[in-house]
Motif scaffolding. Structure first.
Motif, PDB file in Angstrom:
ATOM      1  N   SER A  29       0.838  -1.204   0.000  1.00  0.00           N
ATOM      2  CA  SER A  29       0.000   0.000   0.000  1.00  0.00           C
ATOM      3  C   SER A  29       0.871   1.251   0.000  1.00  0.00           C
ATOM      4  CB  SER A  29      -0.923   0.007   1.216  1.00  0.00           C
ATOM      5  OG  SER A  29      -1.790  -1.087   1.174  1.00  0.00           O
ATOM      6  N   PHE A  30       1.917   1.252   0.840  1.00  0.00           N
ATOM      7  CA  PHE A  30       2.832   2.388   0.877  1.00  0.00           C
ATOM      8  C   PHE A  30       3.542   2.543  -0.459  1.00  0.00           C
ATOM      9  CE2 PHE A  30       7.138   4.027   1.620  1.00  0.00           C
ATOM     10  CZ  PHE A  30       6.817   5.297   2.089  1.00  0.00           C
ATOM     11  N   ARG A  31       3.973   1.428  -1.043  1.00  0.00           N
ATOM     12  CA  ARG A  31       4.664   1.494  -2.330  1.00  0.00           C
ATOM     13  C   ARG A  31       3.758   2.051  -3.416  1.00  0.00           C
ATOM     14  NH1 ARG A  31       6.652  -3.681  -5.529  1.00  0.00           N
ATOM     15  NH2 ARG A  31       4.444  -3.678  -5.959  1.00  0.00           N
ATOM     16  N   ALA A  32       2.490   1.624  -3.424  1.00  0.00           N
ATOM     17  CA  ALA A  32       1.558   2.140  -4.421  1.00  0.00           C
ATOM     18  C   ALA A  32       1.345   3.639  -4.243  1.00  0.00           C
ATOM     19  CB  ALA A  32       0.227   1.405  -4.327  1.00  0.00           C
ATOM     20  N   PHE A  33       1.238   4.090  -2.995  1.00  0.00           N
ATOM     21  CA  PHE A  33       1.075   5.522  -2.735  1.00  0.00           C
ATOM     22  C   PHE A  33       2.330   6.288  -3.153  1.00  0.00           C
ATOM     23  CE2 PHE A  33       1.289   9.233   0.080  1.00  0.00           C
ATOM     24  CZ  PHE A  33       0.110   9.853  -0.309  1.00  0.00           C
ATOM     25  N   PHE A  34       3.506   5.747  -2.855  1.00  0.00           N
ATOM     26  CA  PHE A  34       4.760   6.388  -3.213  1.00  0.00           C
ATOM     27  C   PHE A  34       4.907   6.491  -4.732  1.00  0.00           C
ATOM     28  CE2 PHE A  34       9.280   5.960  -4.309  1.00  0.00           C
ATOM     29  CZ  PHE A  34       9.762   7.131  -3.738  1.00  0.00           C
ATOM     30  N   LEU A  35       4.509   5.449  -5.449  1.00  0.00           N
ATOM     31  CA  LEU A  35       4.649   5.462  -6.915  1.00  0.00           C
ATOM     32  C   LEU A  35       3.764   6.522  -7.575  1.00  0.00           C
ATOM     33  CD1 LEU A  35       4.893   1.704  -7.895  1.00  0.00           C
ATOM     34  CD2 LEU A  35       6.649   3.443  -8.095  1.00  0.00           C
ATOM     35  N   LEU A  36       2.750   6.994  -6.881  1.00  0.00           N
ATOM     36  CA  LEU A  36       1.900   8.042  -7.458  1.00  0.00           C
ATOM     37  C   LEU A  36       2.693   9.303  -7.767  1.00  0.00           C
ATOM     38  CD1 LEU A  36      -1.412   7.857  -5.426  1.00  0.00           C
ATOM     39  CD2 LEU A  36      -1.117   7.455  -7.858  1.00  0.00           C
ATOM     40  N   PHE A  37       3.787   9.530  -7.044  1.00  0.00           N
ATOM     41  CA  PHE A  37       4.552  10.762  -7.199  1.00  0.00           C
ATOM     42  C   PHE A  37       5.828  10.555  -8.002  1.00  0.00           C
ATOM     43  CE2 PHE A  37       2.147  10.906  -3.240  1.00  0.00           C
ATOM     44  CZ  PHE A  37       1.333  11.978  -3.524  1.00  0.00           C
ATOM     45  N   THR A  38       5.867   9.491  -8.783  1.00  0.00           N
ATOM     46  CA  THR A  38       7.013   9.241  -9.653  1.00  0.00           C
ATOM     47  C   THR A  38       6.519   9.142 -11.095  1.00  0.00           C
ATOM     48  OG1 THR A  38       6.851   6.838  -9.544  1.00  0.00           O
ATOM     49  CG2 THR A  38       8.133   7.921  -7.813  1.00  0.00           C
ATOM     50  N   SER A  39       7.454   8.897 -11.994  1.00  0.00           N
ATOM     51  CA  SER A  39       7.062   8.747 -13.402  1.00  0.00           C
ATOM     52  C   SER A  39       6.363   7.406 -13.643  1.00  0.00           C
ATOM     53  CB  SER A  39       8.291   8.863 -14.305  1.00  0.00           C
ATOM     54  OG  SER A  39       9.195   7.828 -14.001  1.00  0.00           O
ATOM     55  N   LEU A  40       6.362   6.520 -12.649  1.00  0.00           N
ATOM     56  CA  LEU A  40       5.681   5.232 -12.771  1.00  0.00           C
ATOM     57  C   LEU A  40       4.312   5.255 -12.080  1.00  0.00           C
ATOM     58  CD1 LEU A  40       8.738   2.932 -12.041  1.00  0.00           C
ATOM     59  CD2 LEU A  40       7.752   3.494 -14.254  1.00  0.00           C
ATOM     60  N   TRP A  41       3.675   6.398 -12.035  1.00  0.00           N
ATOM     61  CA  TRP A  41       2.400   6.551 -11.338  1.00  0.00           C
ATOM     62  C   TRP A  41       1.334   5.613 -11.886  1.00  0.00           C
ATOM     63  CZ3 TRP A  41      -1.808   7.735 -14.208  1.00  0.00           C
ATOM     64  CH2 TRP A  41      -1.581   8.256 -15.473  1.00  0.00           C
ATOM     65  N   TRP A  42       1.407   5.298 -13.164  1.00  0.00           N
ATOM     66  CA  TRP A  42       0.378   4.474 -13.793  1.00  0.00           C
ATOM     67  C   TRP A  42       0.389   3.032 -13.269  1.00  0.00           C
ATOM     68  CZ3 TRP A  42       2.515   0.472 -16.492  1.00  0.00           C
ATOM     69  CH2 TRP A  42       3.861   0.604 -16.812  1.00  0.00           C
ATOM     70  N   LEU A  43       1.494   2.581 -12.647  1.00  0.00           N
ATOM     71  CA  LEU A  43       1.534   1.240 -12.079  1.00  0.00           C
ATOM     72  C   LEU A  43       0.700   1.123 -10.805  1.00  0.00           C
ATOM     73  CD1 LEU A  43       5.297   0.324 -12.465  1.00  0.00           C
ATOM     74  CD2 LEU A  43       3.365  -0.661 -13.688  1.00  0.00           C
ATOM     75  N   SER A  44       0.563   2.204 -10.077  1.00  0.00           N
ATOM     76  CA  SER A  44      -0.150   2.135  -8.802  1.00  0.00           C
ATOM     77  C   SER A  44      -1.640   2.390  -8.936  1.00  0.00           C
ATOM     78  CB  SER A  44       0.457   3.125  -7.817  1.00  0.00           C
ATOM     79  OG  SER A  44       0.302   4.434  -8.297  1.00  0.00           O
ATOM     80  N   VAL A  45      -2.071   2.962 -10.025  1.00  0.00           N
ATOM     81  CA  VAL A  45      -3.491   3.305 -10.171  1.00  0.00           C
ATOM     82  C   VAL A  45      -4.399   2.068 -10.110  1.00  0.00           C
ATOM     83  CG1 VAL A  45      -5.198   4.295 -11.744  1.00  0.00           C
ATOM     84  CG2 VAL A  45      -3.048   5.480 -11.325  1.00  0.00           C
ATOM     85  N   PRO A  46      -4.115   0.966 -10.824  1.00  0.00           N
ATOM     86  CA  PRO A  46      -5.012  -0.197 -10.706  1.00  0.00           C
ATOM     87  C   PRO A  46      -5.100  -0.744  -9.280  1.00  0.00           C
ATOM     88  CG  PRO A  46      -3.569  -0.472 -12.588  1.00  0.00           C
ATOM     89  CD  PRO A  46      -3.092   0.735 -11.839  1.00  0.00           C
ATOM     90  N   TYR A  47      -3.980  -0.754  -8.567  1.00  0.00           N
ATOM     91  CA  TYR A  47      -3.998  -1.245  -7.191  1.00  0.00           C
ATOM     92  C   TYR A  47      -4.840  -0.342  -6.293  1.00  0.00           C
ATOM     93  CZ  TYR A  47      -2.365  -2.727  -2.618  1.00  0.00           C
ATOM     94  OH  TYR A  47      -2.316  -3.162  -1.329  1.00  0.00           O
ATOM     95  N   LEU A  48      -4.680   0.945  -6.418  1.00  0.00           N
ATOM     96  CA  LEU A  48      -5.448   1.875  -5.586  1.00  0.00           C
ATOM     97  C   LEU A  48      -6.933   1.835  -5.944  1.00  0.00           C
ATOM     98  CD1 LEU A  48      -2.927   4.821  -5.454  1.00  0.00           C
ATOM     99  CD2 LEU A  48      -3.449   3.170  -3.657  1.00  0.00           C
ATOM    100  N   VAL A  49      -7.251   1.660  -7.221  1.00  0.00           N
ATOM    101  CA  VAL A  49      -8.659   1.521  -7.616  1.00  0.00           C
ATOM    102  C   VAL A  49      -9.233   0.246  -7.018  1.00  0.00           C
ATOM    103  CG1 VAL A  49     -10.174   1.086  -9.606  1.00  0.00           C
ATOM    104  CG2 VAL A  49      -8.471   2.901  -9.701  1.00  0.00           C
ATOM    105  N   TRP A  50      -8.462  -0.839  -7.055  1.00  0.00           N
ATOM    106  CA  TRP A  50      -8.922  -2.088  -6.455  1.00  0.00           C
ATOM    107  C   TRP A  50      -9.151  -1.921  -4.951  1.00  0.00           C
ATOM    108  CZ3 TRP A  50      -6.182  -5.182  -2.920  1.00  0.00           C
ATOM    109  CH2 TRP A  50      -6.833  -6.368  -2.587  1.00  0.00           C
ATOM    110  N   LEU A  51      -8.245  -1.231  -4.258  1.00  0.00           N
ATOM    111  CA  LEU A  51      -8.436  -0.996  -2.828  1.00  0.00           C
ATOM    112  C   LEU A  51      -9.738  -0.250  -2.566  1.00  0.00           C
ATOM    113  CD1 LEU A  51      -4.959   0.011  -1.381  1.00  0.00           C
ATOM    114  CD2 LEU A  51      -6.286  -2.015  -0.870  1.00  0.00           C
TER     115      LEU A  51
END
Length: 126
Positions: A29-51
């Motif tokens: 969860s922390f990693r997905a939140f952290f990735l939102l503020f990097t150039s890889l933000w698109w990797l965390s969006v599906p996980y956060l939507v699922w949450l």
């Protein structure tokens, strides 16, 4: 009496369980939140939507079923507790079906256990 190897295996499996379910969820969860503020933000969006969408998943737990610990249960014991478990599942369904969106008049048919396989044929008699 348990062997030393079996005791260590139980300790390791308990540790693996704790690491998996207690620490991995906050980590990802922390990693997905952290990735939102990097150039890889698109990797965390599906996980956060699922949450977010998984909040309403119904989780119903019935009362515990007391099962004695037995090293070598007989087939009669296994059948007895299987039937006991299936009846508890049907009762849980009847109690909670409306909270899961099923109409009150929904009927659940009994689920019959799988038939035990017949033993292999023995040697032919002379």
């Amino acid at each position: 009496m348990k062997t030393l190897q079996k005791q260590w295996l139980e300790v390791l499996s308990t540790g693996q369980y704790m690491l998996t379910f207690l620490f991995m969820d906050p980590f990802f969860s922390f990693r997905a939140f952290f990735l939102l503020f990097t150039s890889l933000w698109w990797l965390s969006v599906p996980y956060l939507v699922w949450l977010f969408l998984d909040q309403d998943t119904p989780c119903h737990v019935g009362r515990p079923i007391p099962v004695p610990q037995c090293q070598q249960p007989t087939e009669a014991q296994v059948d007895h507790y299987h039937v006991f478990y299936m009846k508890a599942l049907e009762q849980l369904f009847e109690e909670r079906k409306e909270s899961c969106g099923r109409p009150a008049y929904t009927r659940r048919t009994s689920i019959q256990p799988w038939p035990h396989p017949s033993p292999p044929p023995g040697p032919p008699s002379p």
